[in-house]
Design an enzyme around this catalytic site. Structure first.
Site, PDB file in Angstrom:
ATOM      1  N   PHE A 139       0.861  -1.178   0.000  1.00  0.00           N
ATOM      2  CA  PHE A 139       0.000   0.000   0.000  1.00  0.00           C
ATOM      3  C   PHE A 139       0.896   1.225   0.000  1.00  0.00           C
ATOM      4  O   PHE A 139       1.636   1.470   0.954  1.00  0.00           O
ATOM      5  CB  PHE A 139      -0.923   0.038   1.218  1.00  0.00           C
ATOM      6  CG  PHE A 139      -1.836   1.234   1.205  1.00  0.00           C
ATOM      7  CD1 PHE A 139      -3.028   1.197   0.509  1.00  0.00           C
ATOM      8  CD2 PHE A 139      -1.486   2.401   1.862  1.00  0.00           C
ATOM      9  CE1 PHE A 139      -3.867   2.310   0.465  1.00  0.00           C
ATOM     10  CE2 PHE A 139      -2.313   3.516   1.823  1.00  0.00           C
ATOM     11  CZ  PHE A 139      -3.507   3.475   1.127  1.00  0.00           C
ATOM     12  N   ASP A 224       9.568   2.814   0.983  1.00  0.00           N
ATOM     13  CA  ASP A 224       8.445   3.622   1.449  1.00  0.00           C
ATOM     14  C   ASP A 224       8.358   3.483   2.967  1.00  0.00           C
ATOM     15  O   ASP A 224       7.898   2.469   3.493  1.00  0.00           O
ATOM     16  CB  ASP A 224       7.156   3.136   0.782  1.00  0.00           C
ATOM     17  CG  ASP A 224       5.926   3.923   1.224  1.00  0.00           C
ATOM     18  OD1 ASP A 224       6.024   4.693   2.201  1.00  0.00           O
ATOM     19  OD2 ASP A 224       4.861   3.745   0.604  1.00  0.00           O
ATOM     20  N   LYS A 253       3.374  11.176   7.082  1.00  0.00           N
ATOM     21  CA  LYS A 253       2.638  10.952   8.325  1.00  0.00           C
ATOM     22  C   LYS A 253       3.282  11.628   9.521  1.00  0.00           C
ATOM     23  O   LYS A 253       3.023  12.786   9.800  1.00  0.00           O
ATOM     24  CB  LYS A 253       2.422   9.465   8.547  1.00  0.00           C
ATOM     25  CG  LYS A 253       1.528   8.822   7.477  1.00  0.00           C
ATOM     26  CD  LYS A 253       1.041   7.465   7.852  1.00  0.00           C
ATOM     27  CE  LYS A 253       0.254   6.796   6.724  1.00  0.00           C
ATOM     28  NZ  LYS A 253      -0.982   7.489   6.362  1.00  0.00           N
TER      29      LYS A 253
END
Length: 407
Positions: A139, A224, A253
């Site tokens: 994801f 990532d 984030k």
């Protein structure tokens, strides 16, 4: 012209999420409060965006101070915090250059563009033929290009035609990556730990083998770390656990401290340097408010105490959830640092969503994924007693469910 609508307007918010039935109004540290005054322990922490808890004093102070100065210049001009932000984050991550963006998906898109352009300009891959190897179950975001590299039907289906240039191989399988590499390959892009899939941890030699493969074939390793980075795994970056340094790393984030979206790509100067004026950009990327908060985030992580705390509390978390596996309440548990993916025992006849609803009823917030899996990702500065409380409640919920089904 039709008259202005009056009264309640059901359905005005697009239903691209299905949240738990909790309406929050305030937060402090690891605790949040709903509209009825009920308090909850936040054990999701905004999918790691709230690594430092809600309204961390240092981050709030940095944002408030900057609000009284300047919040946006656009990149048509520069400002006094842009270079300090880049220096702070590259020093923290042991990298050479930073390109600021806003959201995690933008950071991944930026890494994809940089890798492709590097492949054309430096490697000499024929224009339009660059391929990137990605992992099943990954994801990386929800933009059109990113869902093109996904094999999750819920994320992908219905959004074609898809962007070409990606080869999907099994996660954790370095041999499959090796078999997929050819003259068109410009990068291997993976998560060090797959968060959305349920905290899926690859074999210990996976990233080192990918690093060696990429070096052998002159291919970029892109990691990532939007969820796994900035302390979550007990180290600044998850790649630090195995002594690997990516060519490009995406951050997001927690880089915004739970205050505003902040993301970046950090890595090699010669790779990010292929992006020249006009080839990529963002109006809000690297804005002064984002930089002020991002610098404060880096300052929190420089001493290493939060990373060490995540490792220490993570060891306790592992002990507790492994005991639940042994007790037959969880089918399996995967932990790394202060992060866990827990698979509810099928004999309990309870989905991950139902488990999260019961936890919420008992004052603990977390989130399900992929059917029967729940994720725990509390703030890194959660009090030990609060972590124990959350795990006590989880144990209570699972035991009560077993009793209810006659187990």
């Amino acid at each position: 012209m039709p008259p202005a609508p009056t009264g309640a307007r059901p359905g005005v918010l697009a239903r691209n999420y299905e949240p738990l039935d909790v309406v929050l109004v305030s937060g402090e540290g690891s605790w949040v409060t709903d509209v009825d005054g009920k308090r909850y322990l936040d054990c999701l922490a905004g999918y790691s965006a709230l690594n430092f808890g809600h309204r961390h004093p240092a981050l709030v102070a940095a944002a408030k101070e900057q609000l009284d100065a300047i919040t946006l210049t656009s990149r048509a001009f520069t400002h006094d915090l842009l270079e300090p932000f880049a220096r702070a984050v590259t020093a923290l991550t042991g990298t050479e250059m930073l390109l600021p963006m806003n959201t995690g998906a933008e950071a991944v898109e930026t890494a994809v563009k940089a890798a492709r352009k590097w492949g054309y300009d430096v490697r000499g891959v024929p224009d339009g033929e660059a391929t990137i190897i990605v992992a099943s179950g990954a994801f990386h975001g929800r933009t059109t290009t990113i869902v093109s590299m996904s094999d999750d039907p819920l994320t992908r289906d219905g959004f074609g035609p898809y962007t070409p240039g990606f080869r999907i191989v099994p996660f954790g399988d370095a041999d499959a990556v090796a078999a997929a590499v050819d003259r068109t390959t410009v990068a291997v892009l993976v998560e060090p730990v797959q968060g959305e899939s349920g905290v899926i941890i690859p074999p210990a030699d996976y990233l080192p083998r990918l690093r060696a493969l990429c070096d052998e074939h002159d291919v970029l390793l892109v990691l990532d770390e939007i969820q796994s980075g900035l302390g979550r795994t007990g180290t600044t970056l998850a790649q630090d656990l195995v002594g690997v340094r990516a060519d490009l790393t995406t951050l997001g984030k927690a880089l915004g401290g739970g205050i505003l979206p902040v993301s970046a790509v950090v890595g090699r100067r010669d790779v990010l340097g292929v992006l020249t004026p006009g080839t990529h950009g963002s109006t809000f990327g690297g804005n002064p408010l984002a930089c002020a908060v991002g610098i404060a985030v880096a300052d929190l992580l420089v001493p290493g105490t939060l990373q060490a705390r995540a490792a220490t509390l993570g060891a306790e978390l592992r002990t507790r959830v492994e005991a639940l596996v042994a007790e037959g309440l969880l089918a399996s548990a995967r932990t790394v640092g202060l992060w866990a993916g827990l698979d509810v025992e099928p004999s309990l006849g309870m989905t991950g969503r139902q488990t999260c609803e019961l936890l919420a009823a008992h004052g603990v917030l977390t989130k399900d994924t992929h059917g029967s899996t729940i994720r725990l990702a509390p703030p890194l500065n959660i009090e030990r007693e609060d972590l124990d409380l959350a795990l006590d409640i989880l144990t209570k919920v699972l035991r009560e469910r077993r009793a209810a089904v006659g187990g």
